[in-house]
Design an enzyme around this catalytic site. Structure first.
Site, PDB file in Angstrom:
ATOM      1  N   SER A   4       5.464  -2.787   2.126  1.00 11.50           N
ATOM      2  CA  SER A   4       4.450  -3.764   1.749  1.00 11.50           C
ATOM      3  C   SER A   4       4.498  -4.043   0.245  1.00 11.50           C
ATOM      4  CB  SER A   4       3.073  -3.269   2.212  1.00 11.50           C
ATOM      5  OG  SER A   4       2.162  -4.326   2.317  1.00 11.50           O
ATOM      6  N   ASP A  64       3.910  -5.990   8.685  1.00  8.15           N
ATOM      7  CA  ASP A  64       3.704  -5.008   7.615  1.00  8.15           C
ATOM      8  C   ASP A  64       4.411  -3.677   7.845  1.00  8.15           C
ATOM      9  OD1 ASP A  64       2.702  -3.463   5.586  1.00  8.15           O
ATOM     10  OD2 ASP A  64       0.607  -3.658   6.170  1.00  8.15           O
TER      11      ASP A  64
END
Length: 294
Positions: A55, A184
């Protein structure tokens, strides 16, 4: 080389003694604290032999691996998201619909921001576009939504891998890599220090996931509850991975009071988390002393 990021086995370790590898964790805006880590490594003359990131950690790790200094990353951050007028201008340019079809399919609905366009608006131009152009071997973590697994990207389109790794559910659209729907990277691996095992003498993990903010007894908002529950799950994953593959150094900057999307508070995040720089220096000095004593 394939155009899409793909999975490969272990990355090569460069020869230097002792060597250092860094895992930059996910945590949204809280990950701006990673800048302190990069600046400290720069100041100590340490270039990691390998980097991993999830991320926001993928963004910071790729920036460092592209050759940007911590000072350059800090300056770019404060110039772009540190100034609300600049930030909103870039967001609008990236998020506005491109034609009627795009407006009907995307628009500004929950979870429909295009993370690829957002990143192009905010990433420094000097961040590499392909893994093969990086100065430091790097692993970017993403989550295969339908494959129900983590994917380690190490070659091909770097920016596509970063976008997928940063595609926070309920904020951004998923990213397609080949025929796989990716989201993610922090969902499966919030701080991917386990991906660096055996690649360096000293492995550093930087956890910016944080814990839910607020006062005991205070009922959180729906949004805070959603992100807070995610934080608790990610901390559980980090703890399990720490027991199985403990890093030599695990840092947790003081970022609990900030929310995932508090990017406009960049100055405050950097100020509140500055103590992690001195902690890293102390921990590295101790690790080097132990290594040399051996």
């Amino acid at each position: 080389m394939p155009d899409n990021p793909s999975v490969t086995p272990d990355l090569p370790v460069r020869s230097s003694t002792p060597t250092v590898a860094v895992a930059f964790g996910g945590g949204g805006a809280r990950g701006l604290a990673h800048i302190h880590i990069i600046e400290t490594l720069n100041a100590m003359g340490i270039q990691p032999v390998a980097i991993s990131g999830s991320s926001i950690g993928a963004i910071m790790g790729a920036s460092m691996a592209s050759g940007l200094s911590g000072e350059e990353i800090r300056a770019h951050t404060l110039t772009t998201i540190g100034k609300p007028s600049n930030a909103f201008g870039r967001i609008w340019k990236a998020a506005r619909p491109r034609g009627v079809k795009d407006a009907m399919e995307g628009g500004l609905r929950l979870g429909q921001f295009n993370v690829e366009r957002i990143l192009e608006a905010f990433l420094p131009d000097s961040v590499a576009r392909r893994f093969e152009d990086l100065a430091i071997p790097t692993k970017i973590m993403v989550t295969d939504y339908y494959g129900h697994c983590e994917v380690v990207c190490t070659e091909g389109d770097l920016r596509l891998a970063i976008a997928a790794s940063a595609a926070i559910p309920a904020v951004f659209r998923p990213v397609t890599i080949g025929d796989r729907i990716m989201i993610d990277g922090g969902i499966f691996n919030p701080v991917p220090f386990d991906q660096l095992c055996g690649l360096a003498d000293i492995v550093i993990g930087v956890d910016v996931v944080g814990l839910p903010s607020g006062m005991p007894g205070q009922v959180p908002s729906t949004v805070d509850m959603m992100f807070g529950a995610s934080q608790l799950m990610m901390q559980s994953i980090i703890e399990m991975k720490r027991k199985a593959h403990p890093p030599h150094i695990l840092l947790r900057p003081e970022v609990h009071q900030f929310r995932v999307l508090d990017f406009l508070k960049a100055k405050d995040i950097l100020e509140e988390s500055r103590a992690v720089a001195e902690q890293l220096k102390r921990d590295l000095d101790a690790a080097f002393a132990f290594f040399n004593a051996g």
